[in-house]
Write an enzyme that holds these catalytic residues in place. Sequence first.
Site, PDB file in Angstrom:
ATOM      1  CE  LYS A 159     -13.310  -6.583   4.100  1.00  0.00           C
ATOM      2  NZ  LYS A 159     -12.880  -5.775   2.950  1.00  0.00           N
ATOM      3  CG  HIS A 177      -1.895  -1.063   1.356  1.00  0.00           C
ATOM      4  ND1 HIS A 177      -2.040  -1.835   2.487  1.00  0.00           N
ATOM      5  CD2 HIS A 177      -2.831  -1.516   0.470  1.00  0.00           C
ATOM      6  CE1 HIS A 177      -3.014  -2.711   2.300  1.00  0.00           C
ATOM      7  NE2 HIS A 177      -3.504  -2.550   1.087  1.00  0.00           N
ATOM      8  CB  SER A 218      -4.255  -6.628   4.666  1.00  0.00           C
ATOM      9  OG  SER A 218      -3.901  -5.354   4.200  1.00  0.00           O
ATOM     10  NE  ARG A 259      -2.901  -7.204  -4.223  1.00  0.00           N
ATOM     11  CZ  ARG A 259      -3.571  -7.421  -3.105  1.00  0.00           C
ATOM     12  NH1 ARG A 259      -2.943  -7.865  -2.046  1.00  0.00           N
ATOM     13  NH2 ARG A 259      -4.867  -7.217  -3.053  1.00  0.00           N
TER      14      ARG A 259
HETATM   15  P1  ADP Z   1      -9.965  -3.457  -0.074  1.00  0.00           P
HETATM   16  O1  ADP Z   1     -10.568  -4.181   1.095  1.00  0.00           O
HETATM   17  O2  ADP Z   1     -10.746  -2.253  -0.504  1.00  0.00           O
HETATM   18  O3  ADP Z   1      -9.512  -4.296  -1.227  1.00  0.00           O
HETATM   19  P2  ADP Z   1      -7.196  -3.296   0.780  1.00  0.00           P
HETATM   20  O4  ADP Z   1      -6.782  -2.609   2.033  1.00  0.00           O
HETATM   21  O5  ADP Z   1      -7.047  -4.771   0.749  1.00  0.00           O
HETATM   22  O6  ADP Z   1      -8.672  -2.802   0.555  1.00  0.00           O
HETATM   23  O7  ADP Z   1      -6.419  -2.698  -0.464  1.00  0.00           O
HETATM   24  C1  ADP Z   1      -6.523  -1.354  -0.863  1.00  0.00           C
HETATM   25  C2  ADP Z   1      -5.943  -1.181  -2.270  1.00  0.00           C
HETATM   26  O8  ADP Z   1      -4.561  -1.497  -2.279  1.00  0.00           O
HETATM   27  C3  ADP Z   1      -6.585  -2.097  -3.314  1.00  0.00           C
HETATM   28  O9  ADP Z   1      -6.659  -1.384  -4.539  1.00  0.00           O
HETATM   29  C4  ADP Z   1      -5.604  -3.227  -3.423  1.00  0.00           C
HETATM   30  O10 ADP Z   1      -5.676  -3.876  -4.680  1.00  0.00           O
HETATM   31  C5  ADP Z   1      -4.292  -2.478  -3.271  1.00  0.00           C
HETATM   32  N1  ADP Z   1      -3.199  -3.332  -2.797  1.00  0.00           N
HETATM   33  C6  ADP Z   1      -3.178  -4.149  -1.730  1.00  0.00           C
HETATM   34  N2  ADP Z   1      -1.993  -4.771  -1.589  1.00  0.00           N
HETATM   35  C7  ADP Z   1      -1.215  -4.322  -2.622  1.00  0.00           C
HETATM   36  C8  ADP Z   1       0.139  -4.597  -3.071  1.00  0.00           C
HETATM   37  N3  ADP Z   1       0.909  -5.470  -2.420  1.00  0.00           N
HETATM   38  N4  ADP Z   1       0.570  -3.969  -4.192  1.00  0.00           N
HETATM   39  C9  ADP Z   1      -0.246  -3.105  -4.841  1.00  0.00           C
HETATM   40  N5  ADP Z   1      -1.505  -2.798  -4.493  1.00  0.00           N
HETATM   41  C10 ADP Z   1      -1.993  -3.400  -3.400  1.00  0.00           C
END
Ligand code: ADP
Length: 150
Positions: A41, A17, A127, A90
């Site tokens: 959630k 992120h 995450s 990703r």
């Molecule tokens: P959500 O629950 O909305 O998917 P996340 O916190 O999991 O929220 O992710 C927020 C954003 O960051 C999403 O667009 C996700 O695809 C992106 N993201 C998460 N991990 C990575 C990573 N390792 N590299 C690039 N983008 C990522």
Amino acid sequence: MKRAIFPGSFDPFTIGHYDIVLRGLTLFDEIIIGVGVNPSKKSLFPVEKRLSIIEQAFANEPRVKAMQYNSLTIDFAQAEEASYILRGIRTVGDFEYERTTADNNQKLSGIETVVLFTDTKYASISSTIVRDLITYEKDISRFLPPNVSL
Ligand code: ADP
């Protein structure tokens, strides 16, 4: 002034992120990281902790701020006068999800989504993996942004 929101659950905020936000700062003047609170959630980290991790990571970057929100993402973006949504991709699975969400958001609000593809170094970081490792009491520091301690 180009302002974007970067919405997500950030449970917790990872180095993947962090990289998307750093790269987003080359495109936008300001980025508001929106920690979405969805009561249905279940999260591992309370929202205050999720915000404090982001604040630690960007302590020296005044163009980034963290806020919680519990509305629709487009309503949050409009309330913060942001014209863009930043997201990261990703995998093909991420792509399908982001494509339909961006399409709906654009039709509903006119807000454009800008997606950045993950740096391959971070492509396998999520995450979910970090939460799993925490459950088994493993060291997760390598998955967190620099200057962050839990
Ligand atoms: P959500 O629950 O909305 O998917 P996340 O916190 O999991 O929220 O992710 C927020 C954003 O960051 C999403 O667009 C996700 O695809 C992106 N993201 C998460 N991990 C990575 C990573 N390792 N590299 C690039 N983008 C990522």
